[in-house]
Scaffold this motif. Sequence first.
Motif, PDB file in Angstrom:
ATOM      1  N   LEU A 361      41.390  28.711  -0.570  1.00 34.72           N
ATOM      2  CA  LEU A 361      41.618  29.357  -1.869  1.00 34.72           C
ATOM      3  C   LEU A 361      42.992  30.017  -1.961  1.00 34.72           C
ATOM      4  CD1 LEU A 361      38.093  30.956  -2.448  1.00 34.72           C
ATOM      5  CD2 LEU A 361      39.040  28.919  -3.549  1.00 34.72           C
ATOM      6  N   ASN A 362      43.860  29.729  -0.965  1.00 30.80           N
ATOM      7  CA  ASN A 362      45.256  30.184  -0.986  1.00 30.80           C
ATOM      8  C   ASN A 362      45.427  31.695  -0.757  1.00 30.80           C
ATOM      9  OD1 ASN A 362      46.422  27.597  -1.480  1.00 30.80           O
ATOM     10  ND2 ASN A 362      45.828  27.784  -3.640  1.00 30.80           N
ATOM     11  N   TYR A 363      44.469  32.321  -0.080  1.00 33.21           N
ATOM     12  CA  TYR A 363      44.669  33.716   0.318  1.00 33.21           C
ATOM     13  C   TYR A 363      45.622  33.734   1.510  1.00 33.21           C
ATOM     14  CZ  TYR A 363      40.895  35.418  -2.678  1.00 33.21           C
ATOM     15  OH  TYR A 363      40.126  35.760  -3.752  1.00 33.21           O
ATOM     16  N   ASP A 364      46.501  34.751   1.558  1.00 36.46           N
ATOM     17  CA  ASP A 364      47.429  34.820   2.689  1.00 36.46           C
ATOM     18  C   ASP A 364      46.764  35.524   3.870  1.00 36.46           C
ATOM     19  OD1 ASP A 364      47.559  37.585   2.239  1.00 36.46           O
ATOM     20  OD2 ASP A 364      49.347  37.398   0.973  1.00 36.46           O
ATOM     21  N   THR A 365      47.444  35.488   5.004  1.00 41.19           N
ATOM     22  CA  THR A 365      46.869  36.030   6.244  1.00 41.19           C
ATOM     23  C   THR A 365      46.520  37.510   6.106  1.00 41.19           C
ATOM     24  OG1 THR A 365      48.154  34.431   7.534  1.00 41.19           O
ATOM     25  CG2 THR A 365      47.295  36.344   8.711  1.00 41.19           C
ATOM     26  N   ARG A 366      47.375  38.265   5.451  1.00 39.99           N
ATOM     27  CA  ARG A 366      47.140  39.709   5.292  1.00 39.99           C
ATOM     28  C   ARG A 366      45.883  39.972   4.468  1.00 39.99           C
ATOM     29  NH1 ARG A 366      48.860  42.908   1.176  1.00 39.99           N
ATOM     30  NH2 ARG A 366      48.950  45.177   1.551  1.00 39.99           N
ATOM     31  N   GLU A 367      45.714  39.203   3.356  1.00 37.09           N
ATOM     32  CA  GLU A 367      44.533  39.399   2.510  1.00 37.09           C
ATOM     33  C   GLU A 367      43.254  39.009   3.246  1.00 37.09           C
ATOM     34  OE1 GLU A 367      46.166  38.679  -2.024  1.00 37.09           O
ATOM     35  OE2 GLU A 367      45.858  36.914  -0.737  1.00 37.09           O
ATOM     36  N   ILE A 368      43.340  37.923   4.002  1.00 39.21           N
ATOM     37  CA  ILE A 368      42.163  37.476   4.751  1.00 39.21           C
ATOM     38  C   ILE A 368      41.794  38.508   5.816  1.00 39.21           C
ATOM     39  CG2 ILE A 368      41.245  35.688   6.275  1.00 39.21           C
ATOM     40  CD1 ILE A 368      43.099  33.698   4.854  1.00 39.21           C
ATOM     41  N   ALA A 369      42.811  39.034   6.490  1.00 36.16           N
ATOM     42  CA  ALA A 369      42.561  40.033   7.537  1.00 36.16           C
ATOM     43  C   ALA A 369      41.853  41.246   6.962  1.00 36.16           C
ATOM     44  CB  ALA A 369      43.882  40.426   8.191  1.00 36.16           C
ATOM     45  N   ARG A 370      42.302  41.729   5.829  1.00 32.47           N
ATOM     46  CA  ARG A 370      41.661  42.892   5.208  1.00 32.47           C
ATOM     47  C   ARG A 370      40.247  42.558   4.748  1.00 32.47           C
ATOM     48  NH1 ARG A 370      45.921  46.453   1.690  1.00 32.47           N
ATOM     49  NH2 ARG A 370      47.199  47.120   3.461  1.00 32.47           N
ATOM     50  N   SER A 371      40.047  41.303   4.264  1.00 30.69           N
ATOM     51  CA  SER A 371      38.726  40.922   3.767  1.00 30.69           C
ATOM     52  C   SER A 371      37.683  40.957   4.868  1.00 30.69           C
ATOM     53  CB  SER A 371      38.787  39.525   3.145  1.00 30.69           C
ATOM     54  OG  SER A 371      37.513  39.071   2.772  1.00 30.69           O
ATOM     55  N   ILE A 372      38.093  40.583   6.083  1.00 30.49           N
ATOM     56  CA  ILE A 372      37.108  40.551   7.179  1.00 30.49           C
ATOM     57  C   ILE A 372      37.242  41.760   8.098  1.00 30.49           C
ATOM     58  CG2 ILE A 372      36.972  38.038   7.122  1.00 30.49           C
ATOM     59  CD1 ILE A 372      38.773  37.923   9.545  1.00 30.49           C
ATOM     60  N   GLY A 373      38.160  42.667   7.752  1.00 29.75           N
ATOM     61  CA  GLY A 373      38.245  43.930   8.473  1.00 29.75           C
ATOM     62  C   GLY A 373      38.930  43.867   9.817  1.00 29.75           C
ATOM     63  N   ILE A 374      39.984  43.050   9.943  1.00 31.34           N
ATOM     64  CA  ILE A 374      40.739  42.989  11.198  1.00 31.34           C
ATOM     65  C   ILE A 374      42.214  43.103  10.872  1.00 31.34           C
ATOM     66  CG2 ILE A 374      39.002  41.566  12.365  1.00 31.34           C
ATOM     67  CD1 ILE A 374      40.815  39.150  11.885  1.00 31.34           C
ATOM     68  N   SER A 375      43.018  43.226  11.949  1.00 26.83           N
ATOM     69  CA  SER A 375      44.462  43.331  11.755  1.00 26.83           C
ATOM     70  C   SER A 375      45.065  41.957  11.502  1.00 26.83           C
ATOM     71  CB  SER A 375      45.113  43.944  13.002  1.00 26.83           C
ATOM     72  OG  SER A 375      44.975  43.059  14.112  1.00 26.83           O
ATOM     73  N   THR A 376      46.278  41.986  10.995  1.00 26.58           N
ATOM     74  CA  THR A 376      46.979  40.718  10.741  1.00 26.58           C
ATOM     75  C   THR A 376      47.202  39.963  12.038  1.00 26.58           C
ATOM     76  OG1 THR A 376      48.104  41.702   8.842  1.00 26.58           O
ATOM     77  CG2 THR A 376      49.062  39.699   9.751  1.00 26.58           C
ATOM     78  N   ARG A 377      47.536  40.675  13.095  1.00 24.72           N
ATOM     79  CA  ARG A 377      47.747  40.035  14.393  1.00 24.72           C
ATOM     80  C   ARG A 377      46.448  39.408  14.905  1.00 24.72           C
ATOM     81  NH1 ARG A 377      51.820  40.404  17.968  1.00 24.72           N
ATOM     82  NH2 ARG A 377      51.378  39.979  20.176  1.00 24.72           N
ATOM     83  N   GLY A 378      45.350  40.145  14.703  1.00 23.98           N
ATOM     84  CA  GLY A 378      44.052  39.602  15.115  1.00 23.98           C
ATOM     85  C   GLY A 378      43.697  38.345  14.323  1.00 23.98           C
ATOM     86  N   MET A 379      44.086  38.352  13.039  1.00 21.89           N
ATOM     87  CA  MET A 379      43.831  37.187  12.192  1.00 21.89           C
ATOM     88  C   MET A 379      44.604  35.971  12.696  1.00 21.89           C
ATOM     89  SD  MET A 379      42.200  36.007   9.655  1.00 21.89           S
ATOM     90  CE  MET A 379      42.299  34.228   9.735  1.00 21.89           C
ATOM     91  N   GLU A 380      45.824  36.178  13.141  1.00 23.51           N
ATOM     92  CA  GLU A 380      46.630  35.073  13.664  1.00 23.51           C
ATOM     93  C   GLU A 380      46.002  34.489  14.927  1.00 23.51           C
ATOM     94  OE1 GLU A 380      50.437  36.797  14.136  1.00 23.51           O
ATOM     95  OE2 GLU A 380      50.994  36.595  12.010  1.00 23.51           O
ATOM     96  N   SER A 381      45.416  35.345  15.755  1.00 23.79           N
ATOM     97  CA  SER A 381      44.745  34.865  16.972  1.00 23.79           C
ATOM     98  C   SER A 381      43.520  34.021  16.612  1.00 23.79           C
ATOM     99  CB  SER A 381      44.327  36.055  17.844  1.00 23.79           C
ATOM    100  OG  SER A 381      45.452  36.784  18.266  1.00 23.79           O
ATOM    101  N   ILE A 382      42.776  34.483  15.598  1.00 22.70           N
ATOM    102  CA  ILE A 382      41.591  33.722  15.170  1.00 22.70           C
ATOM    103  C   ILE A 382      42.003  32.353  14.631  1.00 22.70           C
ATOM    104  CG2 ILE A 382      39.731  33.653  13.474  1.00 22.70           C
ATOM    105  CD1 ILE A 382      39.487  36.676  13.755  1.00 22.70           C
ATOM    106  N   ARG A 383      43.062  32.305  13.856  1.00 19.39           N
ATOM    107  CA  ARG A 383      43.532  31.023  13.308  1.00 19.39           C
ATOM    108  C   ARG A 383      43.941  30.078  14.430  1.00 19.39           C
ATOM    109  NH1 ARG A 383      46.581  31.240   7.573  1.00 19.39           N
ATOM    110  NH2 ARG A 383      46.741  29.044   8.152  1.00 19.39           N
ATOM    111  N   TYR A 384      44.519  30.611  15.474  1.00 17.85           N
ATOM    112  CA  TYR A 384      44.928  29.779  16.605  1.00 17.85           C
ATOM    113  C   TYR A 384      43.696  29.154  17.278  1.00 17.85           C
ATOM    114  CZ  TYR A 384      46.808  28.478  21.168  1.00 17.85           C
ATOM    115  OH  TYR A 384      47.145  27.782  22.305  1.00 17.85           O
ATOM    116  N   ARG A 385      42.646  29.984  17.477  1.00 15.42           N
ATOM    117  CA  ARG A 385      41.423  29.468  18.101  1.00 15.42           C
ATOM    118  C   ARG A 385      40.728  28.448  17.183  1.00 15.42           C
ATOM    119  NH1 ARG A 385      40.906  34.979  19.510  1.00 15.42           N
ATOM    120  NH2 ARG A 385      39.359  35.298  17.846  1.00 15.42           N
ATOM    121  N   MET A 386      40.738  28.720  15.869  1.00 18.02           N
ATOM    122  CA  MET A 386      40.123  27.788  14.912  1.00 18.02           C
ATOM    123  C   MET A 386      40.854  26.443  14.905  1.00 18.02           C
ATOM    124  SD  MET A 386      39.383  30.352  11.714  1.00 18.02           S
ATOM    125  CE  MET A 386      39.217  28.979  10.587  1.00 18.02           C
TER     126      MET A 386
END
Length: 412
Positions: A361-386
């Motif tokens: 849906l074109n949400y950026d990393t920062r918006e996604i991180a806030r939506s799931i309650g994690i940091s932007t850096r943590g979001m980048e780690s999750i994307r790497y594992r995914m």
Amino acid sequence: MTHHSQNTSLTVVEKPNWRSEHPHAGYTKIIKVAGDDILLASLEAKGSVTLDTMDTDLMQRVLSEQGLESTPVFVVWDLSHVAAMSHTYKKETAQLIYNATTPLRGIVFYNIDPEFATTVETFSAIVNETVPVVSCSSFDEAIDAVERIRRGEEIERPDETKPEDSLESRKKEFLGYIGRLSWLNMLKQDIILPPQDSPAYPFFKAIDNLQSDLVEITRTEQEELEQVRKECDKILTEQTIQLNAQQELHKQLKQQLDKEKAELTSRIASQEMELTRISTAIAEKTSSLQQLLDIIKELDIDSLQKEQMIKSCENMIETEMIEKKLNIELTSTDSDFLLKLQKQHPNLNQRELRICLLIKLNYDTREIARSIGISTRGMESIRYRMHKKIGLSRHQSIKGYLTELAAHEQGA
């Protein structure tokens, strides 16, 4: 156009529409009317031709326009330029002579090519005795023959000039049998055989055998046709059964699809109600957070602590706004996308599926991180594992893959 014949006192009528073009055969058929009851048939051609089809319509047109439909007529046929006739033309001519629907008083041929003479003799041999067929050398002889037939005079025949010689008589019989077999398909003639010691016996016996063979061939063909018909009926019946079965299956599939559609519609309605409830709750929560933020701003407390509290409230409000936006944008297509994604990648957990939807849906990393309650850096780690769990190569992006998957889903 009306004029007098150069060789007779007969009045001749001709019209432009009394012609029939045969471009492929290279000739034009012409019919004129001489006197009250004589049809003059001839050809226009540059050389010798083969007659292809009978001009029955042309003859009927002439008879109709002259009011001769019920009048017995003579046909005087100029065979100049005629070298041969197609089998179709012979059959049609034989039918005209033998089973005449048009009343005929007689048929006279003239200007006959010697190579074509036997065909004309065969017409004469098959004809009904009440309709004389005569061969002549010229137009004048042909008109003279017409007048003699009109007066009821007997037309002298070669076999009558030499009664002691039966060759011409046998020849006429022979040609008659041949013509009726070939052109009229008469397979039940009573073929009268001459005595066995007669020189003509082998020829007539051959015709008798030929007729028997043709009867057998016709019977065999009819049996084969009947067998083909039965096989076709069988195939048609089988295909009809298959078609009915397919129609029944289609009906059942349609009923199943209608049922699934109704269930899906019900699910969507329930989801819309749930989304409305969630959106209302988020709005209320956001309003409360905004009120709390306003109160904090008015508090007389340590500025650093106050700033932290304000920032926390603003982050919470922003997160709630993202959630509200997500709930508003979520459609049935997104639900189908999640189902397909989960089916293709069952190793993804619920949070990862949610992240995939937000990426799609074109949400950026920062918006996604806030939506799931994690940091932007943590979001980048999750994307790497995914990226690894989905099985993408180093040069593939999750965004591109999910966009392509969604496009295929819509195309299906």
